[in-house]
Motif scaffolding. Sequence first.
Motif, short mmCIF file in Angstrom:
data_model
loop_
_atom_site.label_atom_id
_atom_site.label_comp_id
_atom_site.label_asym_id
_atom_site.label_seq_id
_atom_site.Cartn_x
_atom_site.Cartn_y
_atom_site.Cartn_z
N ASP A 81 13.06 -7.28 -42.16
CA ASP A 81 13.80 -8.12 -41.22
C ASP A 81 13.15 -9.50 -41.11
OD1 ASP A 81 15.97 -8.43 -39.43
OD2 ASP A 81 14.58 -8.22 -37.74
N ARG A 82 11.83 -9.55 -41.11
CA ARG A 82 11.13 -10.85 -41.06
C ARG A 82 11.44 -11.67 -42.32
NH1 ARG A 82 6.82 -7.45 -39.04
NH2 ARG A 82 6.68 -7.71 -36.79
N VAL A 83 11.48 -11.00 -43.47
CA VAL A 83 11.80 -11.69 -44.72
C VAL A 83 13.23 -12.23 -44.64
CG1 VAL A 83 12.22 -11.35 -47.19
CG2 VAL A 83 10.15 -10.42 -46.13
N ARG A 84 14.16 -11.43 -44.13
CA ARG A 84 15.56 -11.86 -44.01
C ARG A 84 15.68 -13.07 -43.10
NH1 ARG A 84 19.53 -11.00 -40.29
NH2 ARG A 84 18.19 -9.62 -39.12
N VAL A 85 15.00 -13.04 -41.96
CA VAL A 85 15.05 -14.17 -41.03
C VAL A 85 14.43 -15.40 -41.67
CG1 VAL A 85 14.13 -15.03 -38.83
CG2 VAL A 85 15.13 -12.75 -38.95
N GLY A 86 13.34 -15.21 -42.40
CA GLY A 86 12.71 -16.33 -43.09
C GLY A 86 13.62 -16.94 -44.14
N LEU A 87 14.33 -16.10 -44.85
CA LEU A 87 15.27 -16.61 -45.86
C LEU A 87 16.42 -17.37 -45.22
CD1 LEU A 87 15.37 -13.62 -48.37
CD2 LEU A 87 14.39 -15.89 -48.75
N LEU A 88 16.88 -16.89 -44.08
CA LEU A 88 17.96 -17.59 -43.38
C LEU A 88 17.50 -18.94 -42.84
CD1 LEU A 88 19.61 -14.63 -41.43
CD2 LEU A 88 20.56 -15.89 -43.38
N LEU A 89 16.23 -19.04 -42.49
CA LEU A 89 15.69 -20.31 -41.99
C LEU A 89 15.28 -21.24 -43.13
CD1 LEU A 89 13.49 -19.01 -39.02
CD2 LEU A 89 15.70 -20.17 -38.89
N GLY A 90 15.28 -20.74 -44.36
CA GLY A 90 14.96 -21.60 -45.51
C GLY A 90 13.49 -21.58 -45.90
#
Length: 136
Positions: A81-90
């Motif tokens: 989930d942290r990786v997903r949020v990081g990817l969404l934030l760029g």
Amino acid sequence: MKIDPLRGPRTQSVKRKEQSGAAGSAFADALTGGSEPAAHTAAAPGVAALDALLTLQQAPDALSGRAKARKRGEQLLDELDRVRVGLLLGRIPLAGLRRLQVLLGEARPQSEDRRVEQVLAEIETRAAVELAKLGR
């Protein structure tokens, strides 16, 4: 028959016969302290209780494997989930990728529940795919 509410039920007193014999006298002697028990028999209940406690502590808990597997799955999902949020934030969170890699490198706890094992395997596969996509 008439029941009088002010008077209680009538009971007859029962007289008991005095029993003589080995069983009756030994019991009576033990109650009065006539025969002292041996020192080792007095400690036996304590030892038996301790033995039972140690046996329970050594017995494998059926839920412990399942709980460990669940905890591992939750940790992996949190990192994903942290990786997903990081990817969404760029920005790719490198620390999260390292934690994910470390978690995948650890030995998987074994569970008796086949469904838990299957879900955990799917989570680990997804985490490995995400690490491969991100070049780790």
